[in-house]
Design an enzyme around this catalytic site. Structure first.
Site: not given
Ligand code: XMP
Length: 595
Positions: A50, A77-78, A164, A166, A221, A366
């Site tokens: 965050g 992280c945060y 991170h 992820e 998209d 994407k």
């Protein structure tokens, strides 16, 4: 069903964490901190990143006593800082910032890394860091800048990653998340099964008895969104508009029409709106203002077309919005605005509130959109095209209404060159700005251009190190570009969205794309026109080839230097093309586009 609760503190990657957990076979749900209640179904909790500072008075809080938690908690992280802070650790700000690729040394014997190699590449994006641990915790990873890059509690209930796991660029990130899940549950029964049928059913439900109007930008998209809508309600109920804004690439609108015809898409109207866009954008310089005008014009044009149709009240507008568009526009309650994507301007927000918009892809990334497109039967060469933003080349012309630098970079340039010295490199800071994302915040700072001294051979290992080091240490710089030659300070010039400039950008873009379209590793390659001219009075450009999977994190492509040199010579045959810089900034701290 067991689930992992993800507490959203406004990070750019909260939704991505949720997707990764589901990919690993465990159901996950996102909660705002104030809404979260612990329940029996929850087998583990993840605190997201965050933009806030843990020590500030109004920092986000959670409303349950984590010391009593019976399930494992991972902070990212945060979230890593918040967890440490609540349990008695200390957080510091200011020094030791890290953005992008970072090497960490891990403790392979700890629970969370469980026999991984000692050296790991991870992606960081932080200004603050944990400076001391709570009692009965141990450090499980350290980087060159921060000692506590990861921790775990002795009792195995609490884990923290400053980085991170992820994002795909954290090499073993999925394995790390998998190790955390092993502490939470032995069951992996969530099947992210193909969402195609689900999505078709949802569109059908919303669109029942209505007609759909679709803005077909020409990108992947909106094309997939159209194909999905055709599968849901049939060609006859859809009317598509492709607006040629004047910001499309060379011959793009014409070629798109050909592809759409071949695919059997019907009721497509191409609207030539170049004059309208150029008029409305005359003299506009600020990136956000450009984006807002462009987004509003799309809505105005759609409204004009609606007015020409019968049964106006029965229409709904379809957009190909995907998840990164939403999060970067600051649409999650706690996240910061990085840039307003064209499909998130005020006029669209009003239509969303009025229930007049369908966005069937808005939870997808994407790579998932491409997967869906393939499942729907679209050909690979169309589905795998480079992404192209709705506002098109308009956000690749860095406009300027000044010819004099505002800032004095002397001190910062001195620091820059001191840092470059040991690598046999020199550099200058450019008198322009570009958008970046650092620590979940938008930045709008200067790019620096660097080059190797004569007789030094260019080297990607050095460029990678330099890029990270400079941006982590120079506050005024959020992007680094590389030049193959020594650069004299370029002159700042006025530059606006005008037909002649766009024509030149289109030519440069077409030549460079032709030279690189066989390189599969390049995921997208914006070409950026700068308000700078070199000593010969010719315009400078930037080439930004990136490798990514989902646009949430990106690395720059390491092109063969000889190939790059030839490519640049080729494009410099155009009469007004000056120096071409090569962007060597990861995301974060840079964004993929410059605006
Ligand atoms: P950034 O620059 O934020 O871009 O790293 C991430 C991806 O999003 C695309 N992009 C946009 N796409 N409308 C779009 O449809 C927009 O306003 C927009 N802005 C950025 C960008 O090209 C990249 O693929």
């Amino acid at each position: 069903m067991e689930k992992i609760a993800i507490i959203d503190f406004g990070g750019q990657y909260t939704h991505l964490i949720s997707r990764r957990i589901r990919n690993l076979g465990v159901y996950s749900e996102i909660y705002y901190p104030e809404d979260f209640q612990i329940s029996n179904e929850i087998c583990g909790i993840i605190f997201s990143g965050g933009p806030q500072n843990v020590n500030s008075k109004d920092t986000f809080k959670i409303n349950f006593d984590i010391t009593k938690s019976k399930v494992p908690i991972l902070g990212i992280c945060y979230g890593h800082q918040l967890l440490a802070s609540i349990l008695g650790g200390k957080i510091k700000s200011g020094e030791n910032t890290e953005y992008g690729a970072t090497a960490v040394q891990i403790d392979a014997d700890c629970r969370i890394f469980n026999k991984m190699k000692n050296d790991q590449q991870v992606w960081m994006s932080h200004g603050d860091y944990v400076s001391s641990l709570p009692k009965n915790f141990k450090i499980t990873a350290s980087s060159e800048s921060i000692k506590i890059a990861a921790f775990e509690s002795d009792d195995g209930r609490f884990y923290g990653f400053q980085f991170h796991p992820e994002v795909t660029h954290s090499t073993n990130g999925m394995q790390m998340l998998d190790n955390f899940l092993k502490k939470c549950t032995a069951i992996r029964d969530w099947d992210s099964k193909h969402f195609k049928d689900d999505l078709i059913a949802k569109v059908r439900e919303k669109a029942v008895g209505k007609k759909l109007i679709l803005l077909l930008s020409g990108g992947v998209d909106s094309m997939v969104a159209l194909k999905l809508c055709i599968s849901a309600v049939g060609n006859e109920n859809i009317f598509s508009i492709h607006v040629d804004t004047g910001f499309m690439r060379k011959n793009e609108s014409r070629e798109l029409k050909k592809h759409f015809d071949n695919l059997g898409f019907q009721n497509i109207k191409i609207i030539d709106a170049e004059k309208l866009y150029l008029n409305e954008l005359e003299g506009v310089v600020k990136p956000e203002k450009k984006r807002l005008i462009i987004g509003k014009l799309f809505v105005d044009i759609a409204n004009d077309e609606l007015a020409k149709l019968d049964a106006k009240e029965d229409w709904m507008l379809v957009q190909g919005t995907i998840y990164p568009d939403t999060i970067e526009s600051g649409n999650s309650k706690k996240s910061a605005k990085i840039k307003t994507h064209h499909n998130r301007v005020e006029e669209i927000e009003k239509l969303i509130k009025a229930g007049k918009i369908i966005e069937p892809l808005k939870e997808l990334y994407k790579d998932e959109v491409r997967e869906l497109g393939t499942e729907l039967g679209l050909p690979k060469f169309l589905v795998q095209r480079h992404p192209f933003p709705g506002p098109g080349l308009a956000i690749r012309v860095i406009c300027s209404d000044k010819i004099k630098r505002d800032d004095d970079f002397e001190k910062e340039e001195k620091k820059l060159n001191e840092m470059l010295l040991k690598y046999g490199m020199c550099g200058i800071i450019l008198p322009i700005k570009s958008v970046g994302v650092q620590g979940d915040f938008r930045t709008y700072h200067h790019p620096a251009v660097v080059w190797f001294e004569e007789k030094k051979t260019p080297n990607w290992q050095v460029l990678k190190k330099v890029s990270t080091k400079i941006i982590n240490n120079l506050k005024t710089v959020n992007r680094l570009v590389f030049s193959q030659n020594k650069i004299e300070k370029p002159k700042l010039t006025k530059l606006f969205l005008e037909k002649s400039n766009l024509m030149e950008l289109r030519e440069v873009d077409a030549i460079l794309r032709k030279k690189t379209n066989i390189i599969e590793a390049i995921w997208q390659m914006p070409i950026v026109q700068l308000p700078l001219i070199n000593d010969d009075g010719k315009r400078d450009y930037v080439i930004r080839p990136v490798c990514s999977q989902d646009a949430m994190s990106a690395n720059f492509y390491e092109m063969d230097f000889f190939y790059l040199k030839n490519m640049i010579s080729e494009v410099q045959k155009l009469p007004n093309v000056g120096d071409i810089f090569y962007d060597i900034t990861t995301k974060p701290p840079g964004t993929i586009e410059w605006e």
